[in-house]
Design an enzyme around this catalytic site. Structure first.
Site, PDB file in Angstrom:
ATOM      1  N   LYS A  11       0.826  -1.211   0.000  1.00  0.00           N
ATOM      2  CA  LYS A  11       0.000   0.000   0.000  1.00  0.00           C
ATOM      3  C   LYS A  11       0.869   1.274   0.000  1.00  0.00           C
ATOM      4  O   LYS A  11       2.078   1.213   0.243  1.00  0.00           O
ATOM      5  CB  LYS A  11      -0.955  -0.049   1.204  1.00  0.00           C
ATOM      6  CG  LYS A  11      -1.968  -1.200   1.113  1.00  0.00           C
ATOM      7  CD  LYS A  11      -2.994  -1.146   2.236  1.00  0.00           C
ATOM      8  CE  LYS A  11      -3.997  -2.281   2.118  1.00  0.00           C
ATOM      9  NZ  LYS A  11      -5.045  -2.207   3.179  1.00  0.00           N
ATOM     10  N   TYR A  51     -12.662  -1.985  -3.458  1.00  0.00           N
ATOM     11  CA  TYR A  51     -13.188  -2.103  -2.093  1.00  0.00           C
ATOM     12  C   TYR A  51     -14.713  -1.956  -2.050  1.00  0.00           C
ATOM     13  O   TYR A  51     -15.263  -1.550  -1.017  1.00  0.00           O
ATOM     14  CB  TYR A  51     -12.528  -1.064  -1.190  1.00  0.00           C
ATOM     15  CG  TYR A  51     -11.123  -1.439  -0.747  1.00  0.00           C
ATOM     16  CD1 TYR A  51     -10.915  -2.595   0.015  1.00  0.00           C
ATOM     17  CD2 TYR A  51     -10.021  -0.667  -1.060  1.00  0.00           C
ATOM     18  CE1 TYR A  51      -9.638  -2.950   0.440  1.00  0.00           C
ATOM     19  CE2 TYR A  51      -8.734  -1.018  -0.629  1.00  0.00           C
ATOM     20  CZ  TYR A  51      -8.561  -2.163   0.114  1.00  0.00           C
ATOM     21  OH  TYR A  51      -7.298  -2.518   0.553  1.00  0.00           O
ATOM     22  N   PHE A  59     -15.320   3.859   7.511  1.00  0.00           N
ATOM     23  CA  PHE A  59     -13.913   4.035   7.138  1.00  0.00           C
ATOM     24  C   PHE A  59     -13.703   4.073   5.631  1.00  0.00           C
ATOM     25  O   PHE A  59     -12.574   4.258   5.171  1.00  0.00           O
ATOM     26  CB  PHE A  59     -13.057   2.920   7.758  1.00  0.00           C
ATOM     27  CG  PHE A  59     -13.445   1.532   7.321  1.00  0.00           C
ATOM     28  CD1 PHE A  59     -12.956   0.992   6.142  1.00  0.00           C
ATOM     29  CD2 PHE A  59     -14.305   0.762   8.093  1.00  0.00           C
ATOM     30  CE1 PHE A  59     -13.317  -0.281   5.731  1.00  0.00           C
ATOM     31  CE2 PHE A  59     -14.668  -0.517   7.698  1.00  0.00           C
ATOM     32  CZ  PHE A  59     -14.172  -1.036   6.506  1.00  0.00           C
ATOM     33  N   ARG A  87      -1.862 -14.290   4.607  1.00  0.00           N
ATOM     34  CA  ARG A  87      -2.582 -13.565   5.675  1.00  0.00           C
ATOM     35  C   ARG A  87      -1.777 -13.647   6.987  1.00  0.00           C
ATOM     36  O   ARG A  87      -1.673 -12.672   7.728  1.00  0.00           O
ATOM     37  CB  ARG A  87      -3.981 -14.170   5.895  1.00  0.00           C
ATOM     38  CG  ARG A  87      -4.927 -14.080   4.711  1.00  0.00           C
ATOM     39  CD  ARG A  87      -5.555 -12.738   4.495  1.00  0.00           C
ATOM     40  NE  ARG A  87      -6.433 -12.318   5.572  1.00  0.00           N
ATOM     41  CZ  ARG A  87      -7.157 -11.191   5.522  1.00  0.00           C
ATOM     42  NH1 ARG A  87      -7.115 -10.397   4.450  1.00  0.00           N
ATOM     43  NH2 ARG A  87      -7.922 -10.847   6.522  1.00  0.00           N
ATOM     44  N   ARG A 104       2.502  -6.192   8.967  1.00  0.00           N
ATOM     45  CA  ARG A 104       1.763  -5.040   9.497  1.00  0.00           C
ATOM     46  C   ARG A 104       2.369  -4.544  10.806  1.00  0.00           C
ATOM     47  O   ARG A 104       2.406  -3.337  11.059  1.00  0.00           O
ATOM     48  CB  ARG A 104       0.280  -5.396   9.631  1.00  0.00           C
ATOM     49  CG  ARG A 104      -0.423  -5.350   8.258  1.00  0.00           C
ATOM     50  CD  ARG A 104      -1.755  -6.017   8.249  1.00  0.00           C
ATOM     51  NE  ARG A 104      -2.535  -5.690   7.064  1.00  0.00           N
ATOM     52  CZ  ARG A 104      -3.632  -6.349   6.696  1.00  0.00           C
ATOM     53  NH1 ARG A 104      -4.085  -7.361   7.430  1.00  0.00           N
ATOM     54  NH2 ARG A 104      -4.285  -5.999   5.602  1.00  0.00           N
ATOM     55  N   ASN A 114      -2.381   0.281   6.767  1.00  0.00           N
ATOM     56  CA  ASN A 114      -1.855  -0.960   7.348  1.00  0.00           C
ATOM     57  C   ASN A 114      -0.923  -1.729   6.415  1.00  0.00           C
ATOM     58  O   ASN A 114      -0.736  -2.936   6.565  1.00  0.00           O
ATOM     59  CB  ASN A 114      -3.002  -1.827   7.879  1.00  0.00           C
ATOM     60  CG  ASN A 114      -3.954  -2.290   6.797  1.00  0.00           C
ATOM     61  OD1 ASN A 114      -3.765  -1.971   5.618  1.00  0.00           O
ATOM     62  ND2 ASN A 114      -4.960  -3.051   7.173  1.00  0.00           N
ATOM     63  N   HIS A 117      -2.112  -5.575   1.626  1.00  0.00           N
ATOM     64  CA  HIS A 117      -3.399  -6.246   1.425  1.00  0.00           C
ATOM     65  C   HIS A 117      -3.127  -7.676   0.992  1.00  0.00           C
ATOM     66  O   HIS A 117      -2.176  -7.935   0.255  1.00  0.00           O
ATOM     67  CB  HIS A 117      -4.218  -5.564   0.315  1.00  0.00           C
ATOM     68  CG  HIS A 117      -5.360  -6.402  -0.162  1.00  0.00           C
ATOM     69  ND1 HIS A 117      -6.572  -6.409   0.491  1.00  0.00           N
ATOM     70  CD2 HIS A 117      -5.461  -7.307  -1.178  1.00  0.00           C
ATOM     71  CE1 HIS A 117      -7.380  -7.286  -0.122  1.00  0.00           C
ATOM     72  NE2 HIS A 117      -6.727  -7.828  -1.141  1.00  0.00           N
ATOM     73  N   GLU A 128      -9.856 -10.589  -7.339  1.00  0.00           N
ATOM     74  CA  GLU A 128      -8.876  -9.503  -7.208  1.00  0.00           C
ATOM     75  C   GLU A 128      -7.762  -9.616  -8.249  1.00  0.00           C
ATOM     76  O   GLU A 128      -7.316  -8.607  -8.801  1.00  0.00           O
ATOM     77  CB  GLU A 128      -8.309  -9.507  -5.783  1.00  0.00           C
ATOM     78  CG  GLU A 128      -9.348  -9.099  -4.749  1.00  0.00           C
ATOM     79  CD  GLU A 128      -8.915  -9.349  -3.318  1.00  0.00           C
ATOM     80  OE1 GLU A 128      -9.726  -9.069  -2.414  1.00  0.00           O
ATOM     81  OE2 GLU A 128      -7.776  -9.820  -3.090  1.00  0.00           O
TER      82      GLU A 128
HETATM   83  O1  DGI Z   1      -8.668  -8.016   4.223  1.00  0.00           O
HETATM   84  P1  DGI Z   1      -8.148  -6.939   5.135  1.00  0.00           P
HETATM   85  O2  DGI Z   1      -7.411  -5.831   4.425  1.00  0.00           O
HETATM   86  O3  DGI Z   1      -7.334  -7.488   6.286  1.00  0.00           O
HETATM   87  O4  DGI Z   1      -9.417  -6.250   5.822  1.00  0.00           O
HETATM   88  P2  DGI Z   1     -10.838  -5.797   5.245  1.00  0.00           P
HETATM   89  O5  DGI Z   1     -11.072  -6.336   3.860  1.00  0.00           O
HETATM   90  O6  DGI Z   1     -11.861  -6.096   6.292  1.00  0.00           O
HETATM   91  O7  DGI Z   1     -10.719  -4.206   5.152  1.00  0.00           O
HETATM   92  C1  DGI Z   1     -10.069  -3.576   4.082  1.00  0.00           C
HETATM   93  C2  DGI Z   1      -9.231  -2.450   4.608  1.00  0.00           C
HETATM   94  O8  DGI Z   1     -10.087  -1.451   5.170  1.00  0.00           O
HETATM   95  C3  DGI Z   1      -8.289  -2.826   5.755  1.00  0.00           C
HETATM   96  O9  DGI Z   1      -7.050  -3.325   5.288  1.00  0.00           O
HETATM   97  C4  DGI Z   1      -8.144  -1.529   6.504  1.00  0.00           C
HETATM   98  C5  DGI Z   1      -9.486  -0.875   6.325  1.00  0.00           C
HETATM   99  N1  DGI Z   1     -10.378  -1.120   7.468  1.00  0.00           N
HETATM  100  C6  DGI Z   1     -11.150  -2.211   7.717  1.00  0.00           C
HETATM  101  N2  DGI Z   1     -11.844  -2.067   8.852  1.00  0.00           N
HETATM  102  C7  DGI Z   1     -11.498  -0.857   9.328  1.00  0.00           C
HETATM  103  C8  DGI Z   1     -10.573  -0.255   8.456  1.00  0.00           C
HETATM  104  N3  DGI Z   1     -10.033   0.954   8.639  1.00  0.00           N
HETATM  105  C9  DGI Z   1     -10.398   1.620   9.746  1.00  0.00           C
HETATM  106  N4  DGI Z   1      -9.864   2.823   9.968  1.00  0.00           N
HETATM  107  N5  DGI Z   1     -11.293   1.099  10.649  1.00  0.00           N
HETATM  108  C10 DGI Z   1     -11.865  -0.123  10.498  1.00  0.00           C
HETATM  109  O10 DGI Z   1     -12.683  -0.573  11.318  1.00  0.00           O
END
Ligand code: DGI
Length: 141
Positions: A11, A51, A59, A87, A104, A114, A117, A128
């Site tokens: 990212k 997304y 968020f 993961r 991370r 973070n 991905h 994807e």
């Molecule tokens: O698959 P992941 O990237 O681990 O997680 P995800 O698909 O649930 O969410 C996509 C991205 O969105 C994640 O990497 C960071 C952000 N995100 C997800 N949940 C939250 C969030 N960002 C914030 N600030 N707060 C959240 O609760």
């Protein structure tokens, strides 16, 4: 155990830190083969589409802003049980919960920023990979 492909993004915050090579090293040391790669600076449309499942979440806007804030590196990683192992290498989505030694834990700046991905299922990996790569951009050994 089956050989799988997974989709990875380094990212904008991690690209800005100049740790593409360090993260590639971690992928290769963990036994993944990088079978496709490119750098892109996403448009808002590309980020929102990627997304789309999070549209409407509190968020979402910040996530799109962040993902379009600078260049990213996109990869397809191949290896045994690649989706879950990648993961595990990344650590928890919220970096406060990411185990020491994960990507991370080492490179995230916040929940949104973070660092990496990774696909979370075979279905999302297929979707994807196809979202960003054409078949002729994927180069298995
Ligand atoms: O698959 P992941 O990237 O681990 O997680 P995800 O698909 O649930 O969410 C996509 C991205 O969105 C994640 O990497 C960071 C952000 N995100 C997800 N949940 C939250 C969030 N960002 C914030 N600030 N707060 C959240 O609760």
């Amino acid at each position: 155990m089956t050989v799988q492909r997974t989709f990875s993004i380094i990212k904008p915050n991690a690209v800005k830190k100049n740790v593409i090579g360090a993260i590639y090293n971690r992928f290769e040391s963990a036994g993944f083969t990088i079978i496709a790669a490119k750098m892109m600076h996403l448009t808002r449309e590309q980020a929102e589409g990627f997304y789309a499942e999070h549209k409407g979440r509190p968020f979402f806007e910040g996530l799109v802003e962040f993902m379009t804030s600078g260049p990213i590196m996109l990869q397809v990683l191949e290896g045994e049980n690649a989706i879950q192992r990648h993961r595990d290498l990344m650590g928890a989505t919220n970096p406060d919960n990411a185990l020491a030694g994960t990507l991370r834990a080492d490179y995230a700046d916040s929940f949104t920023e973070n660092a990496t991905h990774g696909s979370d299922s075979e279905e999302s990996a297929a979707r994807e990979i196809a979202y960003f790569f054409t078949a002729d951009e994927i180069c298995p050994r």
